[in-house]
Design an enzyme around this catalytic site. Structure first.
Site, mmCIF file in Angstrom:
data_model
loop_
_atom_site.group_PDB
_atom_site.id
_atom_site.type_symbol
_atom_site.label_atom_id
_atom_site.label_comp_id
_atom_site.label_asym_id
_atom_site.label_seq_id
_atom_site.Cartn_x
_atom_site.Cartn_y
_atom_site.Cartn_z
ATOM 1 N N HIS A 180 6.747 47.458 46.512
ATOM 2 C CA HIS A 180 7.205 47.336 45.116
ATOM 3 C C HIS A 180 6.143 47.902 44.157
ATOM 4 C CE1 HIS A 180 9.903 46.011 42.069
ATOM 5 N NE2 HIS A 180 9.303 44.880 41.734
ATOM 6 N N HIS B 270 13.169 36.617 41.892
ATOM 7 C CA HIS B 270 11.727 36.820 41.735
ATOM 8 C C HIS B 270 10.967 35.578 42.192
ATOM 9 C CE1 HIS B 270 13.336 39.906 39.003
ATOM 10 N NE2 HIS B 270 12.222 40.560 39.242
ATOM 11 N N ASP C 240 11.173 39.545 44.551
ATOM 12 C CA ASP C 240 10.299 40.582 43.993
ATOM 13 C C ASP C 240 9.031 40.031 43.350
ATOM 14 O OD1 ASP C 240 12.381 42.243 44.701
ATOM 15 O OD2 ASP C 240 12.326 43.372 42.826
ATOM 16 N N HIS D 134 3.127 47.228 39.724
ATOM 17 C CA HIS D 134 4.408 47.011 39.052
ATOM 18 C C HIS D 134 4.552 47.892 37.816
ATOM 19 C CE1 HIS D 134 8.043 44.976 37.654
ATOM 20 N NE2 HIS D 134 8.121 44.502 38.877
#
Ligand SMILES: [Zn+2]
Length: 290
Positions: A160, A256, A109, A164
């Site tokens: 995503h 991540h 991510d 964010h």
């Protein structure tokens, strides 16, 4: 030697009576406040920065400017995905937590990130593993070469959000739609025909509107089932131990490759990949989910 001074004693009685009267008045006053249940309810509301200020709780109001330990979280922590904040009390609204097959999926991510994404891609190549990258729109715009490298490596993409925004799900459907479309456009500016069939809400903070809009745009909401909370920098050993001990057929593992110092995740991945590839079949999440 006398026992007590009558004047003092009388004064004492007066003081007692006055105290009792004041006490009664206080109790009476408290009983006249009709909004105690409401006051409790609004305590939660005021935690919202946009919430109204209620002035009817003078005895419970916090002194302004008092430090609040719960607000000590840094911006990095507040912006990351992780079950510590997200899946613990939140609802998933049907977001997938499994591959739906015996295969296991690694997801990365918050990238792409020029420092870490190439390292991840190199390790995945070394172990012949395909994975899924949940990319942030503005990072995709800034690093189209990395989006291309992800696709060239046989990996799949997941939207995503643009920036964010962990509160995106609380915004209007139009704003959510614009955010997700802008992100897809940035990805497709790098790779015009890139399939983008997954959406992961930042922070895992799912709401009905964000799930609904993602689905309207042809994307399946994607959560996770294994979260080593690498964004809290627990160290490579702990990240690797959590992933290898919790992994099972169908797991979706959250890691991540951006958003802070990810060296721990990089070092963990080098330990995780030999273990997982020996025990499971790993897959990039398919671009034709049914
Ligand atoms: Zn994220």
């Amino acid at each position: 030697m006398t026992r007590g001074n009558p004047t003092v004693r009388a004064a004492g009685i007066v003081a007692l009576v006055v105290t009792a009267l004041l006490g009664s008045a206080y109790v009476l006053g408290r009983s006249l406040i009709p909004d105690q249940p409401q006051a409790r309810k609004t305590t939660g509301v005021t935690t919202n920065a946009d919430g109204p200020y209620y002035a009817d709780q003078p005895t419970e109001a916090e002194p302004s400017g008092a430090p609040s330990p719960s607000r000590g979280a840094g911006p990095t922590e507040a912006g990351q995905d992780g079950s510590g904040r997200d899946s613990g009390g939140g609802q998933l609204f049907g977001a997938h937590t499994s591959t739906g097959t015996p295969r296991l999926a690694l997801t990365f991510d918050d990238g792409p990130d020029p420092r870490y994404t190439p390292q991840v891609l190199a390790m995945l190549r070394e172990f012949d593993v395909k994975a899924t990258f949940c990319v942030v729109g503005e990072n995709a715009q800034n690093h189209p070469d990395l989006i291309q490298a992800i696709v060239d490596g046989g990996h799949t993409l997941c939207n995503h959000s643009w920036h964010h925004d962990v509160t995106l799900g609380n915004r209007s459907a139009d704003m959510i739609r614009a955010d997700l479309l802008r992100t897809n456009e940035a990805i497709r500016a790098a790779v015009p025909d890139a399939p983008i069939v997954w959406y992961r809400q930042p922070g895992g903070a799912w709401t009905y509107p964000v799930v609904s809009v993602a689905q309207q745009l042809g994307m399946t909401p994607l959560h996770w089932s294994v979260d080593p909370q690498d964004w809290e920098l627990p160290g490579a050993s702990k990240i690797a131990a959590t992933v290898t001990s919790q992994a099972e057929p169908g797991s979706v593992v959250l890691l991540h490759d951006a958003g802070g110092d990810r060296q721990g995740t990089m070092d963990a991945l080098r330990r995780i990949l030999p273990d997982l590839t020996a025990r499971f079949e790993l897959e990039a999440l398919p671009t034709d989910p049914t």
